[in-house]
Scaffold this motif. Sequence first.
Motif, PDB file in Angstrom:
ATOM      1  N   ASN A  34      -7.069   7.811  -9.471  1.00  0.00           N
ATOM      2  CA  ASN A  34      -6.661   9.025  -9.008  1.00  0.00           C
ATOM      3  C   ASN A  34      -5.114   9.270  -9.300  1.00  0.00           C
ATOM      4  O   ASN A  34      -4.434   9.603  -8.480  1.00  0.00           O
ATOM      5  CB  ASN A  34      -7.134   9.718  -7.848  1.00  0.00           C
ATOM      6  N   ASN A  35      -4.613   8.797 -10.567  1.00  0.00           N
ATOM      7  CA  ASN A  35      -3.252   8.941 -10.796  1.00  0.00           C
ATOM      8  C   ASN A  35      -3.199   9.611 -12.397  1.00  0.00           C
ATOM      9  O   ASN A  35      -4.289  10.305 -12.999  1.00  0.00           O
ATOM     10  CB  ASN A  35      -2.572   7.719 -11.035  1.00  0.00           C
ATOM     11  N   ASN A  36      -2.228   9.524 -12.801  1.00  0.00           N
ATOM     12  CA  ASN A  36      -2.342  10.130 -14.454  1.00  0.00           C
ATOM     13  C   ASN A  36      -1.779   8.974 -15.377  1.00  0.00           C
ATOM     14  O   ASN A  36      -1.064   9.149 -16.391  1.00  0.00           O
ATOM     15  CB  ASN A  36      -1.095  11.430 -14.522  1.00  0.00           C
ATOM     16  N   LEU A  37      -2.411   7.718 -15.152  1.00  0.00           N
ATOM     17  CA  LEU A  37      -2.179   6.733 -16.003  1.00  0.00           C
ATOM     18  C   LEU A  37      -2.966   6.753 -17.227  1.00  0.00           C
ATOM     19  O   LEU A  37      -3.895   7.375 -17.307  1.00  0.00           O
ATOM     20  CB  LEU A  37      -2.516   5.301 -15.202  1.00  0.00           C
ATOM     21  N   SER A  38      -2.072   6.028 -18.380  1.00  0.00           N
ATOM     22  CA  SER A  38      -2.864   6.254 -19.553  1.00  0.00           C
ATOM     23  C   SER A  38      -2.547   4.834 -20.242  1.00  0.00           C
ATOM     24  O   SER A  38      -2.148   3.937 -19.755  1.00  0.00           O
ATOM     25  CB  SER A  38      -1.927   7.122 -20.420  1.00  0.00           C
ATOM     26  N   GLY A  39      -3.485   4.745 -21.609  1.00  0.00           N
ATOM     27  CA  GLY A  39      -3.091   3.570 -22.195  1.00  0.00           C
ATOM     28  C   GLY A  39      -4.415   2.618 -22.099  1.00  0.00           C
ATOM     29  O   GLY A  39      -5.398   2.716 -20.881  1.00  0.00           O
ATOM     30  N   ARG A  40      -4.160   1.712 -22.440  1.00  0.00           N
ATOM     31  CA  ARG A  40      -5.187   0.365 -22.515  1.00  0.00           C
ATOM     32  C   ARG A  40      -5.070  -0.486 -21.218  1.00  0.00           C
ATOM     33  O   ARG A  40      -3.826  -0.720 -20.809  1.00  0.00           O
ATOM     34  CB  ARG A  40      -5.151  -0.695 -23.780  1.00  0.00           C
ATOM     35  N   ILE A  41      -6.045  -0.703 -20.382  1.00  0.00           N
ATOM     36  CA  ILE A  41      -6.221  -1.309 -19.419  1.00  0.00           C
ATOM     37  C   ILE A  41      -5.563  -2.847 -19.589  1.00  0.00           C
ATOM     38  O   ILE A  41      -6.284  -3.370 -20.447  1.00  0.00           O
ATOM     39  CB  ILE A  41      -7.590  -1.529 -18.379  1.00  0.00           C
ATOM     40  N   PRO A  42      -4.447  -3.473 -18.932  1.00  0.00           N
ATOM     41  CA  PRO A  42      -4.389  -4.894 -19.601  1.00  0.00           C
ATOM     42  C   PRO A  42      -5.169  -5.949 -19.075  1.00  0.00           C
ATOM     43  O   PRO A  42      -6.272  -5.846 -18.336  1.00  0.00           O
ATOM     44  CB  PRO A  42      -3.051  -5.156 -18.686  1.00  0.00           C
ATOM     45  N   ASN A  56       0.866  -1.390  -0.012  1.00  0.00           N
ATOM     46  CA  ASN A  56      -0.066   0.229   0.056  1.00  0.00           C
ATOM     47  C   ASN A  56       0.872   1.267   0.033  1.00  0.00           C
ATOM     48  O   ASN A  56       1.435   1.648   1.045  1.00  0.00           O
ATOM     49  CB  ASN A  56      -0.939  -0.002   1.369  1.00  0.00           C
ATOM     50  N   LEU A  57       0.799   1.990  -1.136  1.00  0.00           N
ATOM     51  CA  LEU A  57       1.685   3.265  -1.432  1.00  0.00           C
ATOM     52  C   LEU A  57       0.899   4.383  -1.474  1.00  0.00           C
ATOM     53  O   LEU A  57       1.192   5.305  -2.212  1.00  0.00           O
ATOM     54  CB  LEU A  57       2.728   2.891  -2.528  1.00  0.00           C
ATOM     55  N   SER A  58      -0.437   4.324  -1.135  1.00  0.00           N
ATOM     56  CA  SER A  58      -1.217   5.313  -1.705  1.00  0.00           C
ATOM     57  C   SER A  58      -1.265   6.537  -0.935  1.00  0.00           C
ATOM     58  O   SER A  58      -0.729   6.654   0.128  1.00  0.00           O
ATOM     59  CB  SER A  58      -2.887   4.591  -1.626  1.00  0.00           C
ATOM     60  N   ARG A  59      -1.832   7.466  -1.505  1.00  0.00           N
ATOM     61  CA  ARG A  59      -1.985   8.838  -0.873  1.00  0.00           C
ATOM     62  C   ARG A  59      -0.669   9.397  -0.386  1.00  0.00           C
ATOM     63  O   ARG A  59      -0.353   9.761   0.405  1.00  0.00           O
ATOM     64  CB  ARG A  59      -2.800   8.711   0.496  1.00  0.00           C
ATOM     65  N   ASN A  60       0.224   9.514  -1.454  1.00  0.00           N
ATOM     66  CA  ASN A  60       1.430  10.220  -1.353  1.00  0.00           C
ATOM     67  C   ASN A  60       1.585  10.911  -2.572  1.00  0.00           C
ATOM     68  O   ASN A  60       0.738  11.304  -3.271  1.00  0.00           O
ATOM     69  CB  ASN A  60       2.680   9.040  -1.245  1.00  0.00           C
ATOM     70  N   HIS A  61       3.008  11.546  -2.852  1.00  0.00           N
ATOM     71  CA  HIS A  61       3.198  12.215  -4.002  1.00  0.00           C
ATOM     72  C   HIS A  61       4.080  11.557  -4.839  1.00  0.00           C
ATOM     73  O   HIS A  61       5.214  12.034  -5.777  1.00  0.00           O
ATOM     74  CB  HIS A  61       3.796  13.425  -3.439  1.00  0.00           C
ATOM     75  N   ASP A 110      -2.267  -1.296  -3.747  1.00  0.00           N
ATOM     76  CA  ASP A 110      -3.089   0.182  -3.679  1.00  0.00           C
ATOM     77  C   ASP A 110      -2.009   1.095  -4.006  1.00  0.00           C
ATOM     78  O   ASP A 110      -1.250   1.379  -3.107  1.00  0.00           O
ATOM     79  CB  ASP A 110      -3.843   0.554  -2.181  1.00  0.00           C
ATOM     80  N   LEU A 111      -2.197   1.763  -4.820  1.00  0.00           N
ATOM     81  CA  LEU A 111      -1.123   2.921  -5.538  1.00  0.00           C
ATOM     82  C   LEU A 111      -2.096   4.259  -5.718  1.00  0.00           C
ATOM     83  O   LEU A 111      -1.725   5.084  -6.448  1.00  0.00           O
ATOM     84  CB  LEU A 111      -0.569   2.424  -6.736  1.00  0.00           C
ATOM     85  N   CYS A 112      -3.291   4.242  -5.205  1.00  0.00           N
ATOM     86  CA  CYS A 112      -4.189   5.343  -5.594  1.00  0.00           C
ATOM     87  C   CYS A 112      -3.620   6.840  -4.939  1.00  0.00           C
ATOM     88  O   CYS A 112      -2.829   6.672  -4.160  1.00  0.00           O
ATOM     89  CB  CYS A 112      -5.434   5.099  -5.107  1.00  0.00           C
ATOM     90  N   ILE A 133     -11.804   1.373  -9.572  1.00  0.00           N
ATOM     91  CA  ILE A 133     -10.279   0.779  -9.398  1.00  0.00           C
ATOM     92  C   ILE A 133      -9.541   1.804 -10.178  1.00  0.00           C
ATOM     93  O   ILE A 133      -8.335   2.087  -9.972  1.00  0.00           O
ATOM     94  CB  ILE A 133      -9.937  -0.446  -9.910  1.00  0.00           C
ATOM     95  N   TYR A 134      -9.882   2.106 -11.481  1.00  0.00           N
ATOM     96  CA  TYR A 134      -9.057   2.897 -12.523  1.00  0.00           C
ATOM     97  C   TYR A 134      -9.571   4.485 -12.781  1.00  0.00           C
ATOM     98  O   TYR A 134      -9.018   5.215 -13.484  1.00  0.00           O
ATOM     99  CB  TYR A 134      -9.119   2.360 -13.744  1.00  0.00           C
ATOM    100  N   SER A 135     -10.481   4.729 -11.669  1.00  0.00           N
ATOM    101  CA  SER A 135     -11.096   6.209 -11.953  1.00  0.00           C
ATOM    102  C   SER A 135     -10.071   7.134 -11.492  1.00  0.00           C
ATOM    103  O   SER A 135      -9.307   7.011 -10.843  1.00  0.00           O
ATOM    104  CB  SER A 135     -12.453   6.452 -10.997  1.00  0.00           C
ATOM    105  N   GLY A 136     -10.446   8.444 -12.327  1.00  0.00           N
ATOM    106  CA  GLY A 136      -9.367   9.550 -11.996  1.00  0.00           C
ATOM    107  C   GLY A 136      -8.248   9.450 -12.738  1.00  0.00           C
ATOM    108  O   GLY A 136      -7.012  10.135 -12.484  1.00  0.00           O
TER     109      GLY A 136
END
Length: 973
Positions: free
Chosen positions: A867-875, A816-821, A840-842, A888-891
Amino acid sequence: MKPIQFLPFFLFLLPTCTAETGAATAAEALVNWKTSLFQPDTLSSWSLTNATTPCNWFGVRCDAAGSLVQLRLPSSGLNGTLLDLVFSALPNLTHLDLYGNSLHGRVPPAISAASKLIFLDLSFNQLEGTVPEEIAMLTQLTNLTLSDNHLVGPFPSPITSCTKLLHLDLSHNQFDGVLPSSLSRLTRLQVFDVSRNGFSELMPEALANWTQLLSLQMDHNPLTGQIPKEIGKLRELRSLGLGQTNLTGSIPEEICNLTKLQDLQLLDNQFTGPIPHQIGRLTQLTVLELSDNRLSGTIPPEIGNMTTLEILDISQNQFSGELPSTISALPKLQSLIVINNKLSGSLPGELGKNGLLSTAQLTNNSFSGELPLLLCNNSTLRYLYADNNNFTGRLPAWLKNCTGIRRISLGWNHFSGDLSEAFGAHPQLETLYLPGNQLTGTLSPAWVEWRSLANLRLDDNRISGKIPPEFGNMTNLYYLSLSSNNLTGSIPAELGNLVSLAWLNLSNNGISGSLPSTVAELSALQSLDLSGNKLSGQVWKLLVQHPDLNYIDLSRNSFTAMLPVDWEEITNSSSTYLPDVQYLLLSDNLIDSSIIPLLCRFSGLQVLDLSNNHLSGRLPDCLLDTEAMQYVDLANNDLHGSIPSSMGSNASLVSLHLNSNRFNGEFPSSLKQCRHLVALDLGENGFHGEIPTWVGDSFPSMIVLRLRSNMFGGSIPPQLSRLASLQVLDLADNDLRGSIPRSFFGLSAMARRQEGRAVEFSALGYSESIQMIWKGRELMFHSTLSLVTGIDLSSNSLSGEIPTELTNLAGLLFLNLSRNHLSGRIPQEIGNLKWLEFLDLCMNQLSGPIPASIADLAFLSVLNLSNNNLSGRIPRGDQIQTLDDPSIYSGNAGLCGPPLSRGCSDGAGTEKEDGLDEEDSIIWFGLAMLLGFVFGFWVFWGCLILKRSWRFAYFLFVDRAFDMFFRKKNMRR
């Protein structure tokens, strides 16, 4: 001439005078030896004033001529040595029996002077040293017994000169080395016993010559190798003892040639393979001991041919299959022991029909079905052990009539039915163990007639009702466990009559009221577990007047701790005995801080659990200033202030839980001395400052480090990676900054899958537990804690990229590395975390495509990349497709594909997928070019070959083209 007439008469008297002189010499020798012994009361008759001949003395026998021939003094209390016994004064001695005395010193070499000795028994004394070489001069010996002494050295080879030996017993000494081949000279030997020594191997040469041997005993020696095949030549053998000798290999078929064998002991070795089916030839065998080996296969049905068999013990092996029905036909079988194997199926229906079966030990197998109806035929059954199997049905009706039974142990099966109806009169019953079944009904007051009952365990069933007051008349009860049932009502005051009761467990029921003072004052009580009930009252009364009480568990009740005004006077009274309590578990009660001064009196406390109570104020120095303390849990109270510095003097501390209080200050520097810490939980407090770098070097055994929900700042010390045993690192919800240390790849315990064993303090038998956020829920891990490996750094201010080195921690179950910068890309190697269940990397600033390797996480059940800046097709992948919640992928505005409703354009896709599309395009383009070339080639040349006019026109065109080319070239010149 007259003197000559008296010569015949004189010659006639000469033997008598010689005998009397010899007797007088023997008497003096015995009296002199007597004076060297310590208080030989049994030798009071040995006195020269009573008689000049010893023939009538205690233990002395003479022949017709008055010569001393036997000295038999077994178990006569003799204390001294043999050095002062003049054997040369006993030239006709044939029997010397000094068994069972306290003789010490060496075996005297002078014993060889008694050269007519036939029988020599010096066993069960305290003789020491080596056997003298002069023993070889006792060539008439037929019986030599030196067992149960302290004799040392290699096998005394001079003994092999005593070729008339029939019986040789050197057992229970400290001889060692290799048995000599010269033993083969003892061809008349009938008994050879060297058990419980240090000999290292069998001797095939001797076995081949011992054709008259009746008994061979070599158990408890560090023998090596296998049983030699020459064993099969001992055709007269009746008893063979090779137990606990480290022998390997299989049981040789040659043993089955010993058809006169009555006792076969091969227990506690390393034998492998099956039991030879030829074993059925041993039709005179009464005892077969094969326990504690590695034998496998099925039990041969030929055992049913051994019609004299009384004891069959094949326990602690790897036998499988069913118990053969032929065992039921053994007419003399008294003891059947098959515990700890892999046996299955139903028991033979006629087991016990011979009416002699007294012991049936079936524990730890996979037997199923019901217990046979004839198991207690003729009421001969005394011991029935069938724990940890799959037996079903009601408790057998024949138990009521099994009046001679002493121990019943049927725990951890699937028995059902009304407990109160299952038993009858059992005047000899000592133990009744039925835990872990599905028994119902109530506890019967009639059981009070079981006057011999010492152990009653009925925990983990469905028993209801109240505890009968009549149980107070079972005055022999030592162990009583009724835990995990549906019992109600109060604890009867009559239980205070159980003066022998040492263990009382009534936990996890619905029992209410207070603990009767009569029970609280049981003087023999050692362990008391009343946890998980509805009990109330004052705890302090239990903590006095119990000199032997060392385990108290009152957790999950409503006990309070208000001490009386004169509590100090009471506890200082000469009539009050503070118990040597080692385990004190009082969690989840209504206890306040007033109890702490009393607890400080218990210097032997090892485990203290006061979590989830009403403790408040500062923590006094005295509570943790106990050298014996190893486990402390004060979580979920209202304690505040700093941690006492006295805790640093407690070098034995293994586990410390101070979470969910109001402690403050910096990380406790006093903990630096607690180098044995396995678990440290300081979560949910007000600690601040930086996490010290010395934490990584001070706790080499640490498994759990939980500091979440504090105000720790600064960066994460890279030195934490030196905690090689660390399985759980929880630093969430602090103010940590900087990057995640790349050195975390050094957390070696997280790099491998952990085994399912409890994190126990072996000296205490007490398991660790920890409270964690697991898959979005707050859970308490106890017995499964050892399986958990993970890192939680969420809700901090960490920045930088996720280190690729984290993907080396292949044993992680949660990350769990969520809620960081955090920024940058998700590591391509994320698929290396093959056991990961929670990721969890949100709420970071991660960018780029989601690595396709994330689809390789076969156990992933919780994923949050929102809630990241991920892009491209979901594997796509088998497991990841089951995670179909779009949140899971929103934001992530650039993500597309299922489960999102946003489709992907032709150019969109994951990095790996885009690469695959480009590669596919190149392949298809190449294939098209190749096919076009082949097609055009054959169309063109085929036409020229088949069409003559076309061929003529083509070559005419080529000639004109070349002619035009050369004309233009010449004009330029």
